[in-house]
Design a protein around this motif. Structure first.
Motif, PDB file in Angstrom:
ATOM      1  N   LYS A 196       0.866  -1.183   0.000  1.00  0.00           N
ATOM      2  CA  LYS A 196       0.000   0.000   0.000  1.00  0.00           C
ATOM      3  C   LYS A 196       0.901   1.231   0.000  1.00  0.00           C
ATOM      4  CE  LYS A 196      -3.898   2.114   2.424  1.00  0.00           C
ATOM      5  NZ  LYS A 196      -4.780   2.054   3.611  1.00  0.00           N
ATOM      6  N   PRO A 197       1.197   1.764  -1.188  1.00  0.00           N
ATOM      7  CA  PRO A 197       2.138   2.892  -1.270  1.00  0.00           C
ATOM      8  C   PRO A 197       1.446   4.219  -0.986  1.00  0.00           C
ATOM      9  CG  PRO A 197       1.463   2.232  -3.468  1.00  0.00           C
ATOM     10  CD  PRO A 197       0.765   1.305  -2.516  1.00  0.00           C
ATOM     11  N   ASP A 198       2.215   5.100  -0.406  1.00  0.00           N
ATOM     12  CA  ASP A 198       1.761   6.485  -0.274  1.00  0.00           C
ATOM     13  C   ASP A 198       2.054   7.188  -1.598  1.00  0.00           C
ATOM     14  OD1 ASP A 198       0.776   8.776   0.766  1.00  0.00           O
ATOM     15  OD2 ASP A 198       2.233   8.976   2.393  1.00  0.00           O
ATOM     16  N   LYS A 199       1.701   8.422  -1.695  1.00  0.00           N
ATOM     17  CA  LYS A 199       1.956   9.187  -2.914  1.00  0.00           C
ATOM     18  C   LYS A 199       3.458   9.220  -3.207  1.00  0.00           C
ATOM     19  CE  LYS A 199       0.902  13.685  -4.965  1.00  0.00           C
ATOM     20  NZ  LYS A 199       0.331  15.036  -4.711  1.00  0.00           N
ATOM     21  N   GLN A 200       3.841   9.002  -4.462  1.00  0.00           N
ATOM     22  CA  GLN A 200       5.265   8.942  -4.830  1.00  0.00           C
ATOM     23  C   GLN A 200       5.913  10.317  -4.723  1.00  0.00           C
ATOM     24  OE1 GLN A 200       6.220   8.114  -8.963  1.00  0.00           O
ATOM     25  NE2 GLN A 200       8.041   6.950  -8.396  1.00  0.00           N
ATOM     26  N   TYR A 201       7.134  10.356  -4.194  1.00  0.00           N
ATOM     27  CA  TYR A 201       7.910  11.595  -4.139  1.00  0.00           C
ATOM     28  C   TYR A 201       8.468  11.908  -5.521  1.00  0.00           C
ATOM     29  CZ  TYR A 201       7.801  12.205   0.924  1.00  0.00           C
ATOM     30  OH  TYR A 201       7.397  12.442   2.218  1.00  0.00           O
ATOM     31  N   LYS A 202       8.339  13.191  -5.916  1.00  0.00           N
ATOM     32  CA  LYS A 202       8.825  13.649  -7.217  1.00  0.00           C
ATOM     33  C   LYS A 202      10.024  14.577  -7.018  1.00  0.00           C
ATOM     34  CE  LYS A 202       5.101  11.946  -9.381  1.00  0.00           C
ATOM     35  NZ  LYS A 202       5.094  10.911 -10.418  1.00  0.00           N
ATOM     36  N   ILE A 203      10.825  14.692  -8.076  1.00  0.00           N
ATOM     37  CA  ILE A 203      12.007  15.566  -8.015  1.00  0.00           C
ATOM     38  C   ILE A 203      11.568  17.013  -8.226  1.00  0.00           C
ATOM     39  CG2 ILE A 203      14.204  16.127  -9.094  1.00  0.00           C
ATOM     40  CD1 ILE A 203      14.431  13.173  -9.897  1.00  0.00           C
ATOM     41  N   ARG A 204      11.872  17.869  -7.265  1.00  0.00           N
ATOM     42  CA  ARG A 204      11.565  19.299  -7.407  1.00  0.00           C
ATOM     43  C   ARG A 204      12.698  20.034  -8.125  1.00  0.00           C
ATOM     44  NH1 ARG A 204      11.364  24.105  -2.968  1.00  0.00           N
ATOM     45  NH2 ARG A 204      13.601  23.739  -3.193  1.00  0.00           N
ATOM     46  N   GLU A 205      13.956  19.693  -7.731  1.00  0.00           N
ATOM     47  CA  GLU A 205      15.106  20.381  -8.312  1.00  0.00           C
ATOM     48  C   GLU A 205      16.337  19.487  -8.188  1.00  0.00           C
ATOM     49  OE1 GLU A 205      17.558  24.640  -7.915  1.00  0.00           O
ATOM     50  OE2 GLU A 205      15.970  24.135  -6.477  1.00  0.00           O
ATOM     51  N   VAL A 206      17.227  19.560  -9.186  1.00  0.00           N
ATOM     52  CA  VAL A 206      18.512  18.862  -9.140  1.00  0.00           C
ATOM     53  C   VAL A 206      19.605  19.918  -9.084  1.00  0.00           C
ATOM     54  CG1 VAL A 206      20.047  17.198 -10.257  1.00  0.00           C
ATOM     55  CG2 VAL A 206      17.558  16.961 -10.509  1.00  0.00           C
ATOM     56  N   LYS A 207      20.431  19.874  -8.033  1.00  0.00           N
ATOM     57  CA  LYS A 207      21.472  20.889  -7.838  1.00  0.00           C
ATOM     58  C   LYS A 207      22.848  20.268  -8.071  1.00  0.00           C
ATOM     59  CE  LYS A 207      18.665  23.273  -4.352  1.00  0.00           C
ATOM     60  NZ  LYS A 207      18.600  23.731  -2.934  1.00  0.00           N
TER      61      LYS A 207
ATOM     62  N   ASN B  91      29.194  20.925 -15.796  1.00  0.00           N
ATOM     63  CA  ASN B  91      29.028  21.032 -17.252  1.00  0.00           C
ATOM     64  C   ASN B  91      28.344  19.813 -17.874  1.00  0.00           C
ATOM     65  OD1 ASN B  91      30.200  23.554 -17.312  1.00  0.00           O
ATOM     66  ND2 ASN B  91      32.269  22.769 -17.733  1.00  0.00           N
ATOM     67  N   THR B  92      28.126  18.765 -17.071  1.00  0.00           N
ATOM     68  CA  THR B  92      27.451  17.570 -17.599  1.00  0.00           C
ATOM     69  C   THR B  92      25.939  17.610 -17.391  1.00  0.00           C
ATOM     70  OG1 THR B  92      27.543  16.249 -15.557  1.00  0.00           O
ATOM     71  CG2 THR B  92      29.503  16.204 -16.977  1.00  0.00           C
ATOM     72  N   ARG B  93      25.423  18.652 -16.749  1.00  0.00           N
ATOM     73  CA  ARG B  93      24.031  18.644 -16.299  1.00  0.00           C
ATOM     74  C   ARG B  93      23.023  18.672 -17.450  1.00  0.00           C
ATOM     75  NH1 ARG B  93      22.888  23.568 -12.566  1.00  0.00           N
ATOM     76  NH2 ARG B  93      20.849  22.549 -12.577  1.00  0.00           N
ATOM     77  N   ARG B  94      23.427  19.139 -18.620  1.00  0.00           N
ATOM     78  CA  ARG B  94      22.471  19.279 -19.732  1.00  0.00           C
ATOM     79  C   ARG B  94      21.834  17.945 -20.103  1.00  0.00           C
ATOM     80  NH1 ARG B  94      22.724  19.501 -25.423  1.00  0.00           N
ATOM     81  NH2 ARG B  94      24.947  19.021 -25.377  1.00  0.00           N
ATOM     82  N   ARG B  95      22.587  16.851 -19.982  1.00  0.00           N
ATOM     83  CA  ARG B  95      22.061  15.534 -20.340  1.00  0.00           C
ATOM     84  C   ARG B  95      21.797  14.666 -19.105  1.00  0.00           C
ATOM     85  NH1 ARG B  95      25.700  13.899 -25.679  1.00  0.00           N
ATOM     86  NH2 ARG B  95      25.080  15.697 -26.958  1.00  0.00           N
ATOM     87  N   SER B  96      21.466  15.308 -18.030  1.00  0.00           N
ATOM     88  CA  SER B  96      21.228  14.580 -16.785  1.00  0.00           C
ATOM     89  C   SER B  96      20.035  13.632 -16.920  1.00  0.00           C
ATOM     90  CB  SER B  96      20.974  15.569 -15.646  1.00  0.00           C
ATOM     91  OG  SER B  96      20.629  14.876 -14.469  1.00  0.00           O
ATOM     92  N   LEU B  97      20.144  12.481 -16.250  1.00  0.00           N
ATOM     93  CA  LEU B  97      19.051  11.511 -16.219  1.00  0.00           C
ATOM     94  C   LEU B  97      18.017  11.862 -15.159  1.00  0.00           C
ATOM     95  CD1 LEU B  97      21.159   8.218 -16.467  1.00  0.00           C
ATOM     96  CD2 LEU B  97      20.053   9.465 -18.325  1.00  0.00           C
ATOM     97  N   LEU B  98      18.347  12.812 -14.304  1.00  0.00           N
ATOM     98  CA  LEU B  98      17.450  13.240 -13.225  1.00  0.00           C
ATOM     99  C   LEU B  98      16.716  14.490 -13.679  1.00  0.00           C
ATOM    100  CD1 LEU B  98      19.996  12.784 -10.290  1.00  0.00           C
ATOM    101  CD2 LEU B  98      18.313  11.130 -11.139  1.00  0.00           C
ATOM    102  N   LYS B  99      15.402  14.367 -13.870  1.00  0.00           N
ATOM    103  CA  LYS B  99      14.606  15.457 -14.424  1.00  0.00           C
ATOM    104  C   LYS B  99      13.589  15.963 -13.397  1.00  0.00           C
ATOM    105  CE  LYS B  99      16.381  14.668 -18.575  1.00  0.00           C
ATOM    106  NZ  LYS B  99      17.315  15.596 -19.229  1.00  0.00           N
ATOM    107  N   LYS B 100      13.269  17.241 -13.503  1.00  0.00           N
ATOM    108  CA  LYS B 100      12.246  17.845 -12.648  1.00  0.00           C
ATOM    109  C   LYS B 100      10.900  17.149 -12.872  1.00  0.00           C
ATOM    110  CE  LYS B 100      10.033  22.248 -11.559  1.00  0.00           C
ATOM    111  NZ  LYS B 100       9.909  23.687 -11.896  1.00  0.00           N
ATOM    112  N   ASP B 101      10.165  16.893 -11.777  1.00  0.00           N
ATOM    113  CA  ASP B 101       8.834  16.253 -11.789  1.00  0.00           C
ATOM    114  C   ASP B 101       8.888  14.760 -12.102  1.00  0.00           C
ATOM    115  OD1 ASP B 101       7.565  18.672 -11.163  1.00  0.00           O
ATOM    116  OD2 ASP B 101       7.471  19.235 -13.289  1.00  0.00           O
TER     117      ASP B 101
END
Length: 763
Positions: free
Chosen positions: A149-160, A174-184
């Motif tokens: 019974k999962p609670d609401k999933q946590y989403k990514i707000r920001e990657v710093k 300088n590698t952030r443009r192709r990051s695999l971690l995306k907002k939302d």
């Protein structure tokens, strides 16, 4: 036995088989038949619920016995084999190789599996999930049941990313443009791990040779908002100084005659050669230094990067000259922030001789054997050139079919010289991990077709082969020359020519020369992909420049001859497209479409016979004898009484699809449908119905069948039974023959059932 009794019998057999799988279980134990996963609550969307359920089912262990239609044939075979008395023999092989031992409920650890479900849910962003585990017993079978019974999933707000000005932090930022971690995007521990690997790979391209993913950490702040997290990417404080330093290349030292297990690094200073940026230590002077300038990508003062590192190693391996290739980078003793690159190469024996005895099949339904004798020199002119001289002889027979008894005997020789570069007045060196090659070929073959004719063929070619990457390959033959001359034409064949003049084309002298080009794309080696593809496009041009220069025009009687033989002039294009759909671990749907066209002009009225298209046979339309179909609705079987003449055409359309499934271990089964035909571009009064027209779809031949593939690792032996369901040579309106299928009728089987024995898959 009537149909009702038969159905009862089959039902009882299946029921008995199913029950017998639990009869041999250990006392007090149950057969584990799998896990059920239930996602409860209203906090997840249907899409999220489905993804979570699928992922959880995939990670749960143990896996139950494999089943088919509710039955477990491998477990049944395991039980049927009993207890073998010896560790070899039929029963031992049946039990250990074909069979599968029962997966017992006692092997299931509910508490451990519950913790796996809990951890995976939390690692997927469901931080407050509630998990339970239970089991259900039915007879001697048990099922594990997990509820989350999962609670609401946590989403990514920001990657710093790091903000300080150090070299390593700037490089990570300088590698952030192709990051695999995306907002939302949903929080995922697996995505974070992949992100660390991705950043490390990018840093390796920027000179950070000693960096690795463990020097990165991603902090998670779940207090920033409701069911949201901030991810903070940082370089660990304990990261060594070497890992934070970008390196350049200093010295490049090559040992081209390195021997493992012996002291081959003792340096005779007279054997040291300097060539551009390279130091070559080759006491026996085996190789010309310029080879390494072409193959190795690094030059002095280059910033280290992994791409050039791997490309250099791939090229050294693909030279085909070295048995072992070893590479090492060391921090330079003389200059800071520099690496010295060392390459240790162990050569293969320069000369070798090999004898092969081959079993073979071809598209003409002939099966036979061939003896090959090959002599090779892997470093002919000290430039890693490969010279191969071979002699061969063989015999091919048609096991079944109208050409049974018309055997084919072949003898010949061939010489190939391959340079590991472009032999060209222009400087060309494609940036790829594969060495570009130039290939020259000279060959001769004598072929004797028993009772019909003999054919001498001389051939030569010069061209280039290169690969952009592991998926794309190009072959450009600047020129290909083929000269074919018939001999010993028998009275039987001459007699058949009088009845069918088109057979005379087979024994005409042929002189064909001109360029050809082919492009191949394939990603079939990517096993994890659900959809993979193969494409090969070929264009063949013959006599085009010669025809243009001489003004040859056979329609006006201006035929030009060389060596008393008219040269051929034509354009031929062929496209072969294949699609492979992965339906499961051992299930695949393979499909192929071939479209080809050839057009003769100028000095030729027709395409040379050996360059025309053929259809039918073991690798084509398997329900029809090889080269027996077409062109169009023409029936070639009626033209000769003694043997079945090969039918050829200017256009080709073929479609094949095959369902492939693993039966057990090395045995695979297949169900297939083949369709297609060939046509002539121009009307031929001797072949009514052969010309291509807008009604071409009404002239498509269709066949179907089933077969087995025996994968013995060193070869795949293929057996197929096929039969036609549409015959294009029958009168219009009668070409579908589904209603005439009669497996119990001997005459129908003799006329329609085709057995194919072949090596390898048809496509």
């Amino acid at each position: 036995m009537n149909k009702t009794h038969l159905l009862y019998f089959l039902f009882l057999t299946l029921f008995a088989t199913s029950c017998s799988n639990t009869k041999y279980l250990p006392e007090g134990d149950l057969l584990y038949i799998g896990a059920k996963v239930k996602v409860e609550g209203n906090e997840t969307s249907k899409k999220e619920e489905k993804a979570l359920k699928t992922a959880l089912k995939d990670i749960l262990r143990p896996k139950p016995n494999s089943s088919f239609l509710g039955l477990r044939p491998k477990l049944y075979i395991y039980n049927l084999a009993g207890t073998p008395k010896k560790e070899k023999g039929w029963r031992h092989w049946l039990k250990t190789k074909v069979g599968e031992p029962p997966v017992l409920y006692s092997q299931v650890d509910l508490e451990y599996s519950k913790s796996v479900v809990q951890n995976f849910s939390e690692n997927s962003g469901y931080f407050n999930a509630e998990t339970t585990a239970d089991s259900t017993r039915k007879g001697k079978k048990a099922t594990a049941e997990y509820s989350v019974k999962p609670d609401k999933q946590y989403k990514i707000r920001e990657v710093k990313f790091p903000t300080d000005s150090s070299l390593i932090s700037s490089a990570v930022r300088n590698t952030r443009r192709r990051s695999l971690l995306k907002k939302d995007q949903g929080y995922s521990l697996d995505a974070i791990k992949l992100e660390r690997i991705r950043i490390d790979a990018r840093l390796k391209e920027k000179g950070f040779f000693y960096f690795n993913p463990d020097y990165l950490k991603v902090q998670v702040d779940s207090t920033v908002a409701d069911h949201q997290v901030d991810l903070i990417v940082k370089v660990k404080e304990e990261t060594p100084k070497l890992a934070e330093t970008p390196f350049k290349i200093n010295k490049i030292i090559v040992y081209p005659n390195y021997s493992i297990g012996s002291d081959s690094l003792k340096t005779d200073f007279n054997s040291i050669k300097k060539y551009n940026d390279f130091t070559i230590i080759d006491p026996e002077n085996l190789f010309k230094p310029r080879i390494f300038d072409r193959v190795l990508y690094f030059k002095k003062e280059d910033l280290y990067n992994r791409t050039n590192h791997n490309l250099s190693l791939n090229r050294l391996v693909n030279l085909g000259t070295f048995k072992f290739v070893k590479n090492q980078f060391r921090v330079s003793d003389t200059i800071g922030n520099y690496l010295d690159a060392y390459y240790y190469l162990t050569p293969l024996p320069k000369k070798s001789i090999r004898m092969e005895v081959l079993a073979k099949t071809n598209s003409a339904n002939y099966t036979g054997t061939e003896l090959n004798l090959n002599w090779s020199n892997r470093n002919t002119f000290r430039g890693a050139e490969l010279l191969t001289i071979s002699a061969f002889g063989g015999v091919e027979v048609q096991v079944s079919g109208q050409n049974n008894g018309f055997n084919v005997y072949r003898v010949g020789t061939e010489a190939n010289l391959v340079w590991p570069r472009f032999v060209s007045p222009f400087k060309l060196n494609p940036s790829s991990g594969f060495v570009p090659k130039t290939k020259a070929t000279l060959g001769y073959e004598f072929q004797n077709r028993t009772k019909l004719y003999s054919l001498q063929t001389f051939k030569g070619s010069f061209g280039y082969l290169w690969k952009e990457n592991e998926r794309k390959e190009h072959v450009l033959n600047v020129t290909e020359i083929t000269y074919a001359s018939p001999q010993n034409v028998t009275p039987l064949y001459q007699e058949q020519i009088l009845a069918n003049a088109s057979l005379g084309k087979v024994i005409e002298k042929q002189l064909i020369f001109g360029p050809s080009y082919s492009y191949t794309y394939t990603n079939t080696l990517q096993r994890r992909k659900k959809n993979t593809f193969y494409y090969k496009g070929t264009i063949d041009l013959a006599g085009n420049i010669a025809g243009l220069v001489t003004g040859a025009n056979i329609q006006k009687g201006d035929t030009i001859k060389l060596f008393d033989v008219p040269f051929s002039q034509f354009v031929k294009i062929e496209n072969d497209f294949r699609h492979y759909l992965k339906l499961g671990p051992d299930l695949q749907l393979a499909s192929r479409i071939i479209v080809g066209a050839g057009f003769a002009y100028g000095n030729s009225r027709e395409m040379p016979f050996i360059k025309q298209f053929f259809i039918g046979g073991t690798n084509s339309l398997r329900a029809f004898r090889a080269r027996s179909i077409g062109p169009g609705s023409f029936d070639g079987s009626a033209t000769t009484s003694s043997f079945l003449a090969d039918q050829s055409g200017d256009l080709k359309l073929e479609f094949n699809t095959e369902y492939r499934a693993k039966i057990y271990d090395f045995v695979k089964g297949a169900l297939f449908v083949d369709a297609g035909n060939i046509w002539l571009l121009k009307d031929n009064p001797e072949k009514p119905g052969a010309q291509f027209s807008k009604k071409f779809l009404n002239e498509i031949a269709v066949g179907t069948g089933a077969g087995l593939r025996f994968d013995f690792s060193f070869l795949i032996l293929r057996t197929d039974f096929a039969f036609p369901i549409r015959k294009p040579y029958l009168p219009d309106g009668e070409r579908w023959v589904l209603d005439k299928i009669s497996f119990g009728n001997g005459s129908w089987r003799k006329e329609n059932l085709v057995f194919n024995l072949a090596i390898g898959y048809p496509f």
